[in-house]
Scaffold this motif. Structure first.
Motif, PDB file in Angstrom:
ATOM      1  N   ALA A  14       0.764  -1.464   0.054  1.00  0.00           N
ATOM      2  CA  ALA A  14       0.080  -0.084  -0.087  1.00  0.00           C
ATOM      3  C   ALA A  14       0.911   1.175   0.112  1.00  0.00           C
ATOM      4  O   ALA A  14       1.992   1.101   0.313  1.00  0.00           O
ATOM      5  CB  ALA A  14      -0.891  -0.062   1.140  1.00  0.00           C
ATOM      6  N   LEU A  55      -5.883   1.841  -0.672  1.00  0.00           N
ATOM      7  CA  LEU A  55      -6.110   0.527   0.509  1.00  0.00           C
ATOM      8  C   LEU A  55      -7.525   0.188   0.712  1.00  0.00           C
ATOM      9  O   LEU A  55      -7.736  -0.891   0.730  1.00  0.00           O
ATOM     10  CB  LEU A  55      -5.380   1.034   1.866  1.00  0.00           C
ATOM     11  N   VAL A  61      -0.879  -6.682   4.720  1.00  0.00           N
ATOM     12  CA  VAL A  61      -0.478  -5.328   4.212  1.00  0.00           C
ATOM     13  C   VAL A  61       0.940  -4.899   4.623  1.00  0.00           C
ATOM     14  O   VAL A  61       1.273  -4.934   5.732  1.00  0.00           O
ATOM     15  CB  VAL A  61      -1.573  -4.306   4.791  1.00  0.00           C
ATOM     16  N   HIS A  69       3.185  -1.096   3.999  1.00  0.00           N
ATOM     17  CA  HIS A  69       3.054   0.167   3.298  1.00  0.00           C
ATOM     18  C   HIS A  69       4.402   0.547   2.762  1.00  0.00           C
ATOM     19  O   HIS A  69       5.610   0.173   3.282  1.00  0.00           O
ATOM     20  CB  HIS A  69       2.773   1.292   4.337  1.00  0.00           C
TER      21      HIS A  69
END
Length: 335
Positions: free
Chosen positions: A193, A205, A222, A224
């Motif tokens: 993301a 997201l 997930v 980032h």
């Protein structure tokens, strides 16, 4: 009802407890002013809503009409990011037939931001277009307070939420990317993301999460990144270690997605046979992977051109309504 007169330099001087000359030096970004005096003047300008008179300034200094394109990023980030560059091209194209000159203003660190704020308060430009804004930036808040005609590319941070903006439907884009992975049979889909301090990172997201929830699949994979190649490479490695069973990855920018494909190959995984990948932006980077990236369109040139059109409406004394542009999937070979 009697209209309230606009605040003057004298008003700012009285409120801040310094001389008119000191206020003038702060407004004109003179570096020789003591920091305590500068802070007092900045406070008074904000409290009073003072804005320099460009007409009066032009009697003293000849300067072209200009539009500041404000990018709260480092120069390394700006010139390496194909989406930012396409937005700048869109702004430039939108100004071609006008007398307005584009001025590029960069700055990400705290010191740069303070200098940028002083420049914006100084009346050096007729209007501003802000792109790549972060939630911790004060730039949009300052522009909103001083009343400079401004358009934001992307949903603005809370402090500038009253400013008109043009954005891409990033929630829909994240959903489209994930639905494409689902349609090709992926059932363990992760995401690299974008940063949560940017609206685009949040919205893409959200689209991924919505698509997985609708399919009854978990949304726990997930990691980032920061939209850069380096961030994508590190995030992909972390994602693969934490979730080695992934068969699909939605990556929130093409720069990160290209790095993800490279990491998957280095890990001995075939793309798309073992792990399918969908990027975001449809930038030139999408054509550099093998196979070519499947991606989501992010027309930076159109966003830049639309922001410029909206700003010219504001400069002409008309209103400009915020708008959100649709997006679509661009087929490739990675998914």
């Amino acid at each position: 009802m009697t209209a309230r007169r606009p605040p003057t330099l004298e008003d700012v001087a009285a409120r801040s407890g310094v001389s008119r000359a000191t206020v003038s030096r702060v407004v004109n970004a003179d570096p020789r002013v003591r920091e305590e005096a500068r802070a007092a003047v900045d406070r008074a300008i904000t409290e009073l809503g003072y804005r320099p008179n460009r007409a009066a300034r032009s009697l003293v200094v000849r300067e072209p009409n200009s539009v500041a394109v404000v990018v709260p990023e480092t120069d390394q980030r700006v010139f390496a990011d194909p989406v930012i560059m396409s937005m700048l091209r869109g702004v430039s194209a939108g100004l071609e037939e006008s007398p307005l000159q584009m001025v590029l203003v960069l700055g990400r660190s705290g010191r740069d931001t303070e200098r940028l704020e002083r420049w914006l308060r100084g009346g050096h430009t007729d209007g501003a277009i802000v792109l790549s804004a972060h939630l911790d930036d004060r730039v949009t808040e300052v522009l909103s307070l001083i009343g400079l005609p401004t358009v934001v590319i992307g949903r603005p941070p809370r402090g500038g939420s009253a400013l008109p903006y043009v954005d891409l439907d990033n929630v829909s884009g994240g959903r489209l990317a994930t639905q494409h992975l689902l349609a090709r049979g992926c059932r363990r889909i992760g995401t690299v993301a974008g940063p949560l301090d940017m609206a685009a990172g949040q919205d893409r997201l959200t689209g991924w999460q919505e698509a997985l929830a609708a399919a009854g699949l978990p949304g726990d994979a997930v990691v980032h990144g920061d939209f850069s190649s380096e961030g994508g490479r590190a995030a992909t490695r972390e994602l693969l270690v934490a979730h080695p069973d992934l068969d699909g990855i939605f990556v929130a920018s093409d720069l990160m997605a290209a790095a993800a494909v490279s990491e998957l190959h280095a890990d001995g995984r075939r793309v798309p046979d073992d792990v399918a990948v969908v990027g975001y932006d449809d930038s030139p980077t999408a054509g550099l992977t093998h196979p070519r990236l499947t991606t989501v369109a992010n027309p930076g040139d159109l966003l830049g051109a639309e922001a410029t059109r909206m700003l010219r409406e504001l400069l002409a004394g008309r209103e400009a309504s915020s708008t959100v542009l649709p997006t679509h999937l661009v087929p490739g070979g990675t998914a």
